[in-house]
Design an enzyme around this catalytic site. Structure first.
Site, PDB file in Angstrom:
ATOM      1  CG  HIS A   1      -5.905  -9.451   1.945  1.00 57.53           C
ATOM      2  ND1 HIS A   1      -6.190  -9.738   0.634  1.00 57.53           N
ATOM      3  CD2 HIS A   1      -5.779  -8.097   2.013  1.00 57.53           C
ATOM      4  CE1 HIS A   1      -6.246  -8.604  -0.059  1.00 57.53           C
ATOM      5  NE2 HIS A   1      -5.996  -7.609   0.751  1.00 57.53           N
TER       6      HIS A   1
ATOM      7  CG  HIS B   1      -5.246   0.371  -3.487  1.00 59.04           C
ATOM      8  ND1 HIS B   1      -4.389   0.324  -2.409  1.00 59.04           N
ATOM      9  CD2 HIS B   1      -6.150  -0.617  -3.277  1.00 59.04           C
ATOM     10  CE1 HIS B   1      -4.768  -0.640  -1.584  1.00 59.04           C
ATOM     11  NE2 HIS B   1      -5.827  -1.222  -2.088  1.00 59.04           N
TER      12      HIS B   1
ATOM     13  CE  LYS C   1      -6.147  -1.126   5.109  1.00 64.37           C
ATOM     14  NZ  LYS C   1      -7.481  -1.342   4.487  1.00 64.37           N
TER      15      LYS C   1
ATOM     16  NE  ARG D   1      -2.923  -3.833  -1.091  1.00 63.25           N
ATOM     17  CZ  ARG D   1      -2.466  -4.715  -0.189  1.00 63.25           C
ATOM     18  NH1 ARG D   1      -1.178  -4.996  -0.142  1.00 63.25           N
ATOM     19  NH2 ARG D   1      -3.293  -5.301   0.660  1.00 63.25           N
TER      20      ARG D   1
ATOM     21  NE  ARG E   1      -3.393  -2.332   2.925  1.00 65.79           N
ATOM     22  CZ  ARG E   1      -3.043  -3.473   3.506  1.00 65.79           C
ATOM     23  NH1 ARG E   1      -1.810  -3.615   3.972  1.00 65.79           N
ATOM     24  NH2 ARG E   1      -3.909  -4.460   3.639  1.00 65.79           N
TER      25      ARG E   1
ATOM     26  CE1 TYR F   1      -5.670  -5.590  -3.775  1.00 65.89           C
ATOM     27  CE2 TYR F   1      -6.569  -5.309  -1.569  1.00 65.89           C
ATOM     28  CZ  TYR F   1      -5.735  -4.895  -2.584  1.00 65.89           C
ATOM     29  OH  TYR F   1      -4.977  -3.770  -2.421  1.00 65.89           O
TER      30      TYR F   1
END
Length: 299
Positions: free
Chosen positions: A271, A245, A177, A248, A154, A280
């Site tokens: 993830h 993005h 994250k 990615r 990211r 995704y």
């Protein structure tokens, strides 16, 4: 501490959510609290929030819809309100069963729109050779885009790298994250792009300082990369969906097209669940069943 600042502090320091995520919660809930001050005629304290009825929340959602919010934005707003109430239950022992059962509009699952292999390569090349930029800035931009496409990072993850990550290693430790750590292997082209930038950067890249620097030496602002990609779209004739993005997304879809395992892609992207990776990468349910049938011992 006031209710909203306390909740946002919890998100930032205890749940360790990304800054832009905390900002989104803050924006949603600031509007909600402003509505309640008028709607209730009092400050929305934890006790006042505990007394709210489902109709009060629906009134706010209806007002925001009249303001032009989409179904997706309404659903996100309701999600923010529910997250606030979950925190109220833990931090202040305030429960509100009516809020828990509220349902927002269903959001259609949006498949990601990756750029093509050729477009990704062209974006990196154009960034590096931009005649309007200094050579070191072109090298910097190429290195950042290489990390997004070649490493699946990211923007925030790429810009959080420091001088301690030099010279570019074969395996990069990334804090994603929620503070979740993963190891991302770097292909030679990405390592070379990073080391090339580091060699020409006019600022001292200390171990504790940011790796990617702005023109004046401070940490590189993600908006500059977003602006760069917008410029590249115009130069290369790419659609509006060609965003940072999208690089990615392209990392994942191109690995999948080459036969990479979904679990491996899940790990590389950081993830938490395979279902997130499925959406995704644009994988449909039939592809997931094929993977399951081929891998499960009882299939």
């Amino acid at each position: 501490m006031d209710t909203l600042p306390a909740f946002l502090s919890h998100l930032e320091h205890e749940r360790r959510l990304a800054g832009n995520t905390v900002e989104a919660y803050g924006s949603d809930l600031a509007d909600f609290f402003n509505f309640l001050r008028v709607h209730l005629g009092e400050e929305p304290t934890p006790k006042a929030l505990g007394r709210l009825k489902a109709r009060d929340i629906r009134a706010h959602l209806a007002q925001r819809r009249r303001d032009g919010l989409s179904d997706a934005s309404i659903a996100r707003l309701l999600s923010s309100i529910k997250a606030l109430y979950r925190w109220l239950g833990r931090a202040h022992e305030i429960e509100n069963a009516e809020i828990a059962y509220l349902q927002g509009p269903r959001r259609k699952a949006r498949l990601p729109r990756p750029v093509s292999i050729e477009a990704a390569k062209d974006m990196i090349f154009e960034a590096e050779t931009d005649p309007d930029s200094d050579a070191w800035i072109g090298a910097r931009d190429a290195a950042v885009l290489s990390l997004l496409y070649g490493g699946g990072l990211r923007i925030s993850e790429a810009l959080n790298l420091t001088g301690a990550d030099l010279p570019a290693p074969e395996r990069l430790r990334i804090s994603g994250k929620g503070g979740k750590v993963r190891i991302v292997p770097l292909i030679p082209a990405v390592r070379q792009a990073i080391d090339t930038y580091a060699a020409v950067c006019p600022y001292a890249l200390t171990k504790s300082g940011p790796l990617f620097r702005g023109a004046k030496g401070g940490a590189l602002n993600p908006r500059l990369i977003q602006g760069l990609v917008q410029k590249l779209r115009g130069v290369l004739g790419l659609p509006d969906t060609a965003t940072p993005h999208a690089l990615r997304h392209a990392f994942a879809t191109h690995l999948l097209a080459a036969g990479a395992d979904l679990r491996a892609i899940q790990t590389l992207l950081g993830h938490a669940s395979l279902s997130t990776t499925q959406v995704y990468t644009g994988v449909d349910a039939s592809r997931l069943r094929e993977v399951h049938a081929a891998a499960h011992p009882r299939a």
